[in-house]
Write a protein that holds these residues in place. Structure first.
Motif: not given
Length: 325
Positions: A141-147, A166-168, A183-186, A191-197
């Motif tokens: 039960a997980w979800f990822d999306a962008r807008k 669908n990022p890593e 609890a949930v840890e993420m 690299k999945s969300v930005a061009p560079k750290p």
């Protein structure tokens, strides 16, 4: 009509109202995101040693900051990073463990209808972009999306939430019924969300949220109580390895602001007695309609003027007539 959206009357911005209600700058919430003290085992168990020094945010009741959270179901979010990604841990108190709604929805299914937690992330600090991550403490039960990443305003999915993204990333959860908490840890790789750290001092914006169903209704809590996740402009700031006392200048992309002070809004002493005022030809304006299906670019002089009566009386308002466009 603009893109099928009818404008039936001129638009007026009342600056006196704005000055009284939203004309005062509000400092955003900030967290200093520090480096993890060591390796983090992603197992859903928030160990004191591995999360030592993490920034902590406490969620507030959605749209009602300062109000009591129903049933004492408090949520705290711990956040830190390593060289490769962002770590988050959601610590959720739940007095009604046996009433939690937990269904295996699959990837990008109806996770929202479960008891669940969410991360809204905006690495670019853009006014219309956000990345959404959602987890419920049950298998599959997980979800990822962008807008905000569809740039063409005429595209049919402009402004829509794109679930095909669908990022890593990884997550783990635990349920402690005797302790009445879960609890949930993420872990979100940079690299999945930005061009560079991010570098030390860089700012991202974000919000953390929880949907609680175990109370028998829909109890929503959020780090930024004014929004759940739909308004990136309201997100709080994540400052990477900064110094809190330094209060670094925000890197947000924001619209140019006119500062309201006593007297006339344009800071021009001749304003009250001026001839009808037209903004310079060179001033670019963009009109956004809601729903955001159309973006119409114009020059200020085409549409924007302050009437002779307004100039004479000094009433601080900006009148925009789009009815003939």
């Amino acid at each position: 009509s603009l893109g099928g959206n009818n404008v039936l009357a001129p638009i007026t911005w009342d600056f006196d109202f704005l000055a009284a209600n939203i004309g005062r700058k509000k400092e955003p919430k900030r967290l200093i995101v520090k480096s993890a003290p060591g390796a983090v085992k992603l197992d859903g168990v928030i160990g004191a040693a591995e999360w030592k020094g993490a920034a902590v945010a406490t969620l507030e009741k959605f749209k009602n900051p300062g109000a009591r959270i129903a049933d004492g179901a408090i949520t705290k979010v711990h956040i830190m990073h390593d060289a490769k990604g962002l770590y988050l841990a959601y610590e959720c108190v739940e007095p009604n463990m046996n009433r939690m709604k937990l269904e295996s929805t699959g990837h990008d299914g109806g996770v929202y209808y479960n008891d669940e937690v969410e991360l809204f992330l905006n690495p670019e600090c853009a006014h219309n972009k956000m990345l959404q991550f959602m987890v419920s403490p049950v298998k599959d039960a997980w979800f990822d999306a962008r807008k905000g990443y569809v740039k063409d305003p005429l595209h049919p999915r402009y402004g829509a939430l794109i679930k095909e993204w669908n990022p890593e990333w990884k997550y783990a959860f635990s349920i402690d019924k005797p302790g009445k908490r879960w609890a949930v840890e993420m872990w979100i790789p940079f690299k999945s969300v930005a061009p560079k750290p991010p570098r030390p001092g860089d700012i991202w914006t974000a919000n953390f949220a929880r949907m609680r169903r175990a109370g028998g209704g829909q109890d929503m809590s959020s780090w930024i109580p004014e929004t759940y996740g739909g308004d990136p402009n309201a997100f709080g700031e994540l400052i990477f390895d900064g110094e809190e006392a330094a209060a670094p200048k925000s890197s947000r992309r924001s619209a140019r602001r006119v500062e309201l002070k006593d007297g006339n809004v344009l800071q021009d002493p001749s304003f009250e007695n001026a001839d009808p005022l037209v903004f310079p030809q060179t001033t670019p304006w963009t009109v956004y309609l809601h729903p955001p299906k159309t973006k119409f670019g114009v020059k200020a002089s085409d549409l924007v003027s302050i009437s002779e009566e307004q100039a004479r009386t000094g009433k601080r308002s900006l009148h925009v007539d789009l009815t003939g466009v």
